[in-house]
Design a protein around this motif. Sequence first.
Motif, PDB file in Angstrom:
ATOM      1  N   MET A   1       0.855  -1.283   0.091  1.00 12.98           N
ATOM      2  CA  MET A   1       0.204  -0.095  -0.217  1.00 12.98           C
ATOM      3  C   MET A   1       0.900   1.336   0.179  1.00 12.98           C
ATOM      4  O   MET A   1       1.838   1.369   0.792  1.00 12.98           O
ATOM      5  N   ALA A   2       0.612   2.290  -0.884  1.00 10.48           N
ATOM      6  CA  ALA A   2       1.271   3.666  -0.884  1.00 10.48           C
ATOM      7  C   ALA A   2       0.685   4.493   0.263  1.00 10.48           C
ATOM      8  O   ALA A   2      -0.332   4.582   0.208  1.00 10.48           O
ATOM      9  N   SER A   3       1.572   4.947   1.002  1.00 10.68           N
ATOM     10  CA  SER A   3       1.094   5.775   2.006  1.00 10.68           C
ATOM     11  C   SER A   3       0.934   7.219   1.562  1.00 10.68           C
ATOM     12  O   SER A   3       1.726   7.459   0.406  1.00 10.68           O
ATOM     13  N   ALA A   4       0.312   8.117   2.399  1.00 11.26           N
ATOM     14  CA  ALA A   4       0.271   9.538   2.059  1.00 11.26           C
ATOM     15  C   ALA A   4       1.578  10.182   2.128  1.00 11.26           C
ATOM     16  O   ALA A   4       2.704   9.894   2.499  1.00 11.26           O
ATOM     17  N   GLN A   5       1.709  11.319   1.403  1.00 14.32           N
ATOM     18  CA  GLN A   5       2.800  11.841   1.006  1.00 14.32           C
ATOM     19  C   GLN A   5       3.063  12.839   2.332  1.00 14.32           C
ATOM     20  O   GLN A   5       2.202  13.527   2.878  1.00 14.32           O
ATOM     21  N   ALA A  41      -1.856 -10.228   2.986  1.00 11.02           N
ATOM     22  CA  ALA A  41      -1.333 -10.466   1.734  1.00 11.02           C
ATOM     23  C   ALA A  41       0.257 -10.268   1.417  1.00 11.02           C
ATOM     24  O   ALA A  41       0.744 -10.216   0.173  1.00 11.02           O
ATOM     25  N   GLY A  42       0.944 -10.191   2.444  1.00  8.27           N
ATOM     26  CA  GLY A  42       2.476 -10.086   2.390  1.00  8.27           C
ATOM     27  C   GLY A  42       2.970  -8.461   2.413  1.00  8.27           C
ATOM     28  O   GLY A  42       4.046  -8.397   1.838  1.00  8.27           O
ATOM     29  N   ARG A  43       1.914  -7.760   2.308  1.00  3.24           N
ATOM     30  CA  ARG A  43       2.288  -6.012   2.203  1.00  3.24           C
ATOM     31  C   ARG A  43       2.682  -5.554   3.282  1.00  3.24           C
ATOM     32  O   ARG A  43       2.449  -6.160   4.647  1.00  3.24           O
ATOM     33  N   ASN A 543      -6.524  -2.122  -5.202  1.00  2.23           N
ATOM     34  CA  ASN A 543      -5.731  -3.365  -5.553  1.00  2.23           C
ATOM     35  C   ASN A 543      -4.252  -3.094  -5.695  1.00  2.23           C
ATOM     36  O   ASN A 543      -3.888  -2.066  -5.419  1.00  2.23           O
ATOM     37  N   ASP A 544      -3.530  -4.086  -5.891  1.00  7.07           N
ATOM     38  CA  ASP A 544      -2.147  -4.041  -5.981  1.00  7.07           C
ATOM     39  C   ASP A 544      -1.576  -2.968  -7.262  1.00  7.07           C
ATOM     40  O   ASP A 544      -0.458  -2.568  -7.495  1.00  7.07           O
ATOM     41  N   GLN A 545      -2.584  -2.562  -8.036  1.00  9.72           N
ATOM     42  CA  GLN A 545      -2.219  -1.911  -9.185  1.00  9.72           C
ATOM     43  C   GLN A 545      -2.802  -0.296  -9.246  1.00  9.72           C
ATOM     44  O   GLN A 545      -2.225   0.442  -9.776  1.00  9.72           O
ATOM     45  N   GLY A 586       2.042  -3.820 -12.470  1.00  3.54           N
ATOM     46  CA  GLY A 586       2.294  -4.121 -11.071  1.00  3.54           C
ATOM     47  C   GLY A 586       3.572  -4.315 -10.704  1.00  3.54           C
ATOM     48  O   GLY A 586       4.076  -4.869  -9.422  1.00  3.54           O
ATOM     49  N   ASP A 587       4.607  -3.769 -11.204  1.00  2.15           N
ATOM     50  CA  ASP A 587       5.861  -3.854 -10.942  1.00  2.15           C
ATOM     51  C   ASP A 587       6.674  -2.462 -11.143  1.00  2.15           C
ATOM     52  O   ASP A 587       7.947  -2.527 -10.900  1.00  2.15           O
ATOM     53  N   SER A 588       6.082  -1.492 -11.009  1.00  6.83           N
ATOM     54  CA  SER A 588       6.468  -0.062 -10.890  1.00  6.83           C
ATOM     55  C   SER A 588       7.324   0.266 -11.942  1.00  6.83           C
ATOM     56  O   SER A 588       8.187   1.181 -12.285  1.00  6.83           O
TER      57      SER A 588
END
Length: 985
Positions: A1-5, A41-43, A543-545, A586-588
């Motif tokens: 999960m991408a966090s807040a900036q 989910a391993g995140r 989701n992951d993307q 999904g791989d940046s």
Amino acid sequence: MASAQSNAAGSIFGTTGEPGATVEIRNVDTGLTRRIPTDSAGRYNASALPTGRYDVSIQREGRVLATQPDVEVTLGGGRDVSFSSDGGSSAGGAVELDRVQVTGTAMTLIDVSSTDTRTTFTSQQLEKLPVGRSIESVALLAPGVVQADSRYPNAASFGGSSASENAFYINGYAVTNPLTNLGSSTLPFDGISQMQVITGGYGAEFGRATGGVVNIVTKRGGNEWEFGGQLTYRPNSLRADSRDIYYPFNGTPNDGLIQQKRSVHEVDSYSYGASVSGPLIKDRLFLYASAEVEQQDQTTVAARPGGSTNGFRQYYYDIPRWMAKLDWNITDDHIVELTAISDVTKNTVDYFPYSYAAGSNDTSRGFEKTGGYTYRDGGELYIGKYTGYLTDNLTLTAVYGEQNQDHIADPFGYDPSIVYVTDSRPVGNPVQRGTYAQLDFPDAFDETKGGRLDLEWRVGDHALRVGYDRQDSTSRAGEVTSGPGYRWIYDRCAPGVGAIPGGGGAVCPGGNGDYVSQYKYANGGTFSVEQSAYYLEDRWQINDQWLLSLGLRNEGFQNFNADGVVYAEQKNQWAPRLGATWDVFGDSSLKVFANAGRYHLAMPNNVALRGAAGSLYTQEYFSFTGIDPTTGEPLGLTALGDGPFSANREYGQAPDPQSVTAKDLKSHYQDEFVLGFEKRLTDTLNIGARYVHRDLKAAIDDMCDYRPAYNWAIGQGMSEDMADQLGNELANCRLFNPGQSNTFMLDDGTGKLVEVALSADQLGFPKLKRMYQGIDMFVERPFDGKWYGRLDYTLSRNYGNAEGQLKSDIGQGDVSQTQDWDHPELMDYSNGYLPNDRRHYVKGYGFYQFSPEWRVSATATFASGRPKNCMGYYPQTPENDDFNENYAYAGPYYFYCNGEPTPRGSQGRLPWTNKVDLGVTYAPNFAGNALEFSVDVFNVFDEQVPQNRIEYGELGGPGGPYTHAGRVISYSNPRTVRFAVRYSF
């Protein structure tokens, strides 16, 4: 999960394939360690990390499964560090320990967690690139940023906005100039750790900018003691001559003459500094301190004709700056940062005579100093910050700061006991005494204080963030008549004419008609602005993307006059922010992003200086019997009128705060939409593009038109006298929202306010328009130990009838009080390409490491020219007689030349500005890379092209020849050379 900036930190996130494992994130330099459990989910996600280098590892039951070393966290950015197995798994879904491998995403430069548009420069890049040692010089390397008009020094335009619409931060605290919004405080250049230039799409955490954001974090100490020093020198002997400025060929007597002899200008500049950093307590308490002193000697020659008296000028600059920072890791979960910065500029200028005819500027030939000033500007900034990782999913940050800056101007030879005296009589040997008619307040200052609280709570796939921030700014500024607060002006009228022209009923004396007036002027005070906001933001990892950012910010602005009373207020300004990013594979490696938002901007303190301050502007008339031969003051005074007279009733009182602005005044705000992508083309090449659309929806400016209020009053059946009174009140310039309906509260002459509601049609102005559209494309090669490079191209269009808070056409610095909207005729044919329109802009920078000892570097910018105007007088036609006689400005301020319309930007463009800077660095092996010698050459090809020019095309009336029409105001800087030595150990 991408966090807040965050505006002073970054994050690391990713997937591990290991549900229930622990991810350890350890700062390489300070030992700060965070341990984050992975979810089902391993995140994992670690937010609010101080910038720097980290080792990231997966651990289970005390055993390290895999490690990704040396991950750099950048300012406001997120780094995807993901791990995966080669396909095998053990019972329960855990990855087999001997089959874990790093996916490599930690090395990508594509940040899939961000929805904004930013360029980040690290200290390592800044040390290697040939770039000026200033915030503005670095910001100009970012796409969409262009140099502002040279009459706004050290300023830039972001995305088509005026130069006063930007925000600047140091370690999370706003340091934008509180008086004018132009520029900011700064710090020792080598104290910059990372500098981020955001040109659009920032989230709900930020506000108060409709241009761009410059965000700086300073260096900090680590577990190793380090020392450094540097010396730079820019000799005048290797500086190319500046281009002289000439009068244009306009059929006037000055055709082709030198207007300003810039080729004799000289500049010698050098700076030196040192730094120290290290642990006061290992892994817990760290110090970083740096200081630098820049010294500069300049000589210049003023333009004709004023060059005769004070034309030759010598400037001496002494600019000491220092900063100190303490970082205290109380525990791994609680961090405190304390920063202190001093930014002071000391400047002395000495005036000497100069003869253009003789071309003489040699002060050793007995020239006597005729004047000068000593200036001191600046002060100290203090910032405290706390970061608390309260739980694995709850993070609190708090920032508080204060800044104080003094502005002292000490005139040479000034004696406050001397009364300034001038003589306008048509006689020989006029009376003249004193050097300075008006002076700035001797105790001028700016100060700010404020802070913010931000709380982030991670719940499942959501990162919820709520915050509150406030900053109060106070400025003291103004101008007052020198000496005891008044001056004497001798003049003559024709005996028997009765009243002295413009004398408020004072009668002309007998005899030869000589009289004297006592002139008093004072304007200014202490003003303040309070800005506060709260926001809520949800960053939803669908989701992951897919990442969706949903934010809402509520802004509030209050502007206070010198009496501490609110004269302008905007409450509950809702600013939605919506952003989305799609990690396509999904791989940046490929990101598609979009964002839309609304952004508000407050008026700075100088608006009150002109519009809401108490102003004293009177003259009192006397006959006299003699003149004191020593002081020049009149003797034997007899009053000729009824006391001090002010044509605009400026007797020192502040206007009623309710009458200064229109009711329910909207703030300056803008809507923005961005769509773009970034792609990792190969392991050594990234590309990207974005489209930006900005639309200014409302602005604040002043209008000074008599007619709308007069016509409204007549329409209401009011008397001619009342209509005239209300018309004059509106003509005193009131703040309003251009191009919209506005309601004014105007004094009816008795102190009672009359509500005057005027529609947009009644006001007569066109709808406000400023639209910026741009396409930015880039290709970047990340540094691989050998070389780094980036190339940007921007195709843009900046179109409308108003630049924003400024008016670069004439270099007007009255923020939010430009000439544009004073009356509707000024806006005729004003729609066109705006001053900050640069259709094409190419920027490139990079460096190449030939060997451990030798490195070469370059920066280059190529910008198409600024649009040109021809401004003149309003046409002299029978239909315009009433306007020209009673309301028109007596100057060439309209989009007409020779009586014909000349729409904005229709007179072609200035030439392209091309600049190439090259550098070479030598680091001898015997010094173990601790010593570097470098030479940078700026503007290698010495291309000096016009940056701006006089936009007025006529003088004295339509078609009247103007000596300066089309004259260049400034050229781009000549070629210079900078030598530098740097040593660190």
